[in-house]
Design a protein around this motif. Structure first.
Motif, PDB file in Angstrom:
ATOM      1  N   ALA A   1     -37.741 -12.355 -16.253  1.00  0.00           N
ATOM      2  CA  ALA A   1     -38.080 -10.945 -16.076  1.00  0.00           C
ATOM      3  C   ALA A   1     -39.513 -10.667 -16.526  1.00  0.00           C
ATOM      4  CB  ALA A   1     -37.111 -10.081 -16.861  1.00  0.00           C
ATOM      5  N   VAL A   2     -40.216  -9.925 -15.711  1.00  0.00           N
ATOM      6  CA  VAL A   2     -41.596  -9.545 -16.019  1.00  0.00           C
ATOM      7  C   VAL A   2     -41.814  -8.097 -15.610  1.00  0.00           C
ATOM      8  CG1 VAL A   2     -42.513 -11.872 -15.745  1.00  0.00           C
ATOM      9  CG2 VAL A   2     -42.464 -10.348 -13.797  1.00  0.00           C
ATOM     10  N   LYS A   3     -42.908  -7.547 -16.071  1.00  0.00           N
ATOM     11  CA  LYS A   3     -43.288  -6.188 -15.684  1.00  0.00           C
ATOM     12  C   LYS A   3     -44.060  -6.238 -14.369  1.00  0.00           C
ATOM     13  CE  LYS A   3     -43.725  -4.602 -20.433  1.00  0.00           C
ATOM     14  NZ  LYS A   3     -44.640  -4.055 -21.436  1.00  0.00           N
ATOM     15  N   THR A   4     -44.146  -5.112 -13.681  1.00  0.00           N
ATOM     16  CA  THR A   4     -44.926  -5.040 -12.448  1.00  0.00           C
ATOM     17  C   THR A   4     -46.372  -5.424 -12.725  1.00  0.00           C
ATOM     18  OG1 THR A   4     -43.482  -3.300 -11.618  1.00  0.00           O
ATOM     19  CG2 THR A   4     -45.627  -3.536 -10.555  1.00  0.00           C
ATOM     20  N   VAL A   5     -46.903  -4.918 -13.830  1.00  0.00           N
ATOM     21  CA  VAL A   5     -48.228  -5.307 -14.289  1.00  0.00           C
ATOM     22  C   VAL A   5     -48.104  -5.629 -15.766  1.00  0.00           C
ATOM     23  CG1 VAL A   5     -50.629  -4.617 -14.637  1.00  0.00           C
ATOM     24  CG2 VAL A   5     -49.396  -3.823 -12.625  1.00  0.00           C
ATOM     25  N   GLY A   6     -48.462  -6.831 -16.134  1.00  0.00           N
ATOM     26  CA  GLY A   6     -48.378  -7.240 -17.530  1.00  0.00           C
ATOM     27  C   GLY A   6     -49.719  -7.723 -18.033  1.00  0.00           C
ATOM     28  N   GLU A   7     -49.716  -8.385 -19.173  1.00  0.00           N
ATOM     29  CA  GLU A   7     -50.958  -8.888 -19.758  1.00  0.00           C
ATOM     30  C   GLU A   7     -51.661  -9.874 -18.838  1.00  0.00           C
ATOM     31  OE1 GLU A   7     -50.188 -10.418 -23.647  1.00  0.00           O
ATOM     32  OE2 GLU A   7     -49.237  -8.566 -24.319  1.00  0.00           O
ATOM     33  N   GLY A   8     -50.905 -10.592 -18.022  1.00  0.00           N
ATOM     34  CA  GLY A   8     -51.492 -11.566 -17.105  1.00  0.00           C
ATOM     35  C   GLY A   8     -51.869 -10.987 -15.759  1.00  0.00           C
ATOM     36  N   GLY A   9     -51.779  -9.682 -15.618  1.00  0.00           N
ATOM     37  CA  GLY A   9     -52.116  -9.038 -14.350  1.00  0.00           C
ATOM     38  C   GLY A   9     -50.864  -8.634 -13.593  1.00  0.00           C
ATOM     39  N   PRO A  10     -51.013  -8.352 -12.311  1.00  0.00           N
ATOM     40  CA  PRO A  10     -49.862  -7.911 -11.515  1.00  0.00           C
ATOM     41  C   PRO A  10     -48.875  -9.060 -11.276  1.00  0.00           C
ATOM     42  CG  PRO A  10     -51.790  -8.112 -10.113  1.00  0.00           C
ATOM     43  CD  PRO A  10     -52.244  -8.352 -11.533  1.00  0.00           C
TER      44      PRO A  10
END
Length: 74
Positions: free
Chosen positions: A4-13
């Motif tokens: 699971a990841v965010k739509t935009v996270g620390e590593g970008g989209p």
């Protein structure tokens, strides 16, 4: 497949290729399994004017916002 990841996270989209893979496995895979089942239901003899029904459900955690289950709910 990715966790699971965010739509935009620390590593970008979120990478679109990973989302496409999730959709291919979860959505298209489900549809692919249902196609022959629907065909057989359609060929079955009617009972009480009906042949059958397919009901797709989603896991409850999707509605509660649990972040680790997003892939199972695509």
């Amino acid at each position: 497949m990715s966790s699971a990841v965010k739509t935009v996270g620390e590593g970008g989209p979120f990478p679109l290729a990973e989302l496409s893979q999730v959709i291919q496995v979860d959505l298209v895979g489900t549809f692919n399994v249902l196609r022959p089942a629907a065909e057989r239901i359609g060929e079955a003899e009617e009972v009480g004017g009906e042949r059958g029904v397919i009901i797709n459900t989603a896991p409850l955690p999707r509605s509660t916002g649990t972040p680790d289950v997003w892939r199972t709910c695509a």
